[in-house]
Enzyme design. Structure first.
Site, PDB file in Angstrom:
ATOM      1  N   TYR A 130      47.534  43.215  46.517  1.00 17.55           N
ATOM      2  CA  TYR A 130      48.016  42.644  47.785  1.00 17.55           C
ATOM      3  C   TYR A 130      49.331  43.269  48.245  1.00 17.55           C
ATOM      4  O   TYR A 130      49.834  42.921  49.303  1.00 17.55           O
ATOM      5  CB  TYR A 130      48.214  41.136  47.637  1.00 17.55           C
ATOM      6  N   LYS A 177      41.840  41.315  33.345  1.00 15.86           N
ATOM      7  CA  LYS A 177      40.821  42.336  33.086  1.00 15.86           C
ATOM      8  C   LYS A 177      41.509  43.452  32.293  1.00 15.86           C
ATOM      9  O   LYS A 177      41.450  44.639  32.636  1.00 15.86           O
ATOM     10  CB  LYS A 177      40.247  42.830  34.432  1.00 15.86           C
ATOM     11  N   ASP A 234      42.805  34.721  44.344  1.00 13.24           N
ATOM     12  CA  ASP A 234      42.177  34.559  45.667  1.00 13.24           C
ATOM     13  C   ASP A 234      40.687  34.280  45.502  1.00 13.24           C
ATOM     14  O   ASP A 234      40.137  33.331  46.074  1.00 13.24           O
ATOM     15  CB  ASP A 234      42.394  35.850  46.464  1.00 13.24           C
TER      16      ASP A 234
END
Ligand code: ATP
Length: 341
Positions: A130, A177, A234
């Site tokens: 972002y 991740k 999100d």
């Protein structure tokens, strides 16, 4: 009489003006009963602001938030592909609203896929993909930079653990991740582990993001607080909203050390805009979070009681949650429920 609370109001676009009008009416009515008064400083943002002032975020809006320290914000459309970049992201970055706090909880009486959900998403709000750092290297090849810093990761982890301790929450899962993004998500995890070590009273665990999606659907009850980077938070927020009835319900707070902006998890929903179809509950519950934040506990509780009464009765509900009423009828029902509570 106590001084009026000055609040910056960004009605937003799409369904924003409808849901914010309903929410302002309800907050005003609740305040009239509890003795709280509000001064709403209204500002456009995004395409509407550009048409009027040739600025997507008018300088006066920035100044208003700086002065008032608190804003209630409807959704503002971010064009897909081209166009201006996200107003939401710009505001979060400008005011260093580093913590995005999203409680996901069932409303009484509303039958959903999973009863008894009570989990919280704590999302880092200032960096990750972002950061908006994208560029074209050569035609046909673009690069988007994922920024993860020790400072922001430690700050959000501290926020989550501190919240857990102060509010009796028991477990935090860091979502990552790091098996693929070894450096960036690896750093995020190292920071979370460092903070976790200083909170022995809160259980700490780690789940890989794709597994988390499956685990959430199989058994959401195993989670208490989900601590995430920006993008995973999100995506997981939309998924979790479905547990409790969808995007029309889930509130959010963007919190910094100086200012706070309260907004629903949902976007501007252009498909239902202007049709009196939108559910104002998510923004209303965001306003409830805001009222707690500014110390208006009684006003917040009055709204929550009225809202829960409407859902418990189940007679006047919007379409997204299986009802047949519009935004305005729902708003009237909450006003009446508050009166009679
Ligand atoms: P963004 O990327 O801006 O967050 P989004 O992709 O999450 O947006 P939304 O604009 O939130 O998308 O809408 C997704 C769908 O959810 C829409 O089709 C809309 O019908 C529904 N929806 C969202 N908010 C509401 C609401 N308040 N009331 C009823 N339905 C809603």
């Amino acid at each position: 009489m106590a001084k009026a609370h000055a609040i910056t109001l960004i009605p937003g676009d799409g369904i924003g003006p409808e849901v914010s009008a309903a929410v302002v009416r309800i907050v005003e009515a609740a305040g009239a009963a509890t003795g709280a008064t509000f001064e709403w400083h209204r500002f456009a943002a995004g395409a509407e602001a550009f048409e009027k002032y040739k600025e997507y975020i008018p300088q006066a809006l920035y100044r208003s938030i700086e002065e008032n320290k608190v804003a209630l914000k409807g959704p503002v459309t971010t064009p897909v592909g081209g166009g201006f970049s996200s107003i939401n992201v710009a505001l979060r970055q400008r005011f260093e609203l580093f913590a995005n706090f999203r409680p996901v909880k069932n409303l009484p009486g509303l039958k959903t896929r999973y009863p008894g959900i009570d989990l919280i998403i704590v999302r880092e709000n200032t960096e990750d993909l972002y950061a908006g750092l994208e560029h074209e290297i050569i035609p046909g090849v673009v690069q988007s930079l994922k920024i993860i810093t020790e400072k922001a990761s430690t700050r959000i982890a501290n926020f989550a653990f501190d919240y857990a301790r102060k509010n009796g929450r028991k477990k935090i899962h860091a979502i990552h991740k790091a098996n693929i993004m070894k450096l960036s998500d690896g750093l995020f995890l190292r920071c979370c582990r460092g903070v976790a070590a200083t909170y022995p009273d809160v259980t700490y665990a780690e789940h890989i993001v794709d597994n988390t999606c499956m685990q959430l659907v199989m058994n959401p009850y195993q989670y208490d607080i989900l601590l995430t980077e920006n993008l995973y938070g999100d995506i997981i927020s939309d998924l979790c909203s479905a547990f409790v009835g969808g995007l029309g319900l889930v509130p959010g707070a963007n919190l910094g050390t100086e200012c706070a902006i309260f907004e629903a998890v949902h976007g501007s929903a252009p498909d239902i805009a202007g049709k009196d179809l939108a559910n104002p509950t998510a923004l209303l519950q965001s306003a409830v979070l805001m009222l707690h934040h500014i110390g208006e506990k009684t006003t917040a509780e009055r709204i929550q009681v009225g809202l829960e009464k409407v859902y418990t009765e189940g007679k006047v509900l919007t379409k997204d949650v299986g009802g047949s009423s519009g935004t305005s009828a729902f708003c009237e029902a909450v006003l009446t429920a508050m009166e009679s509570a």
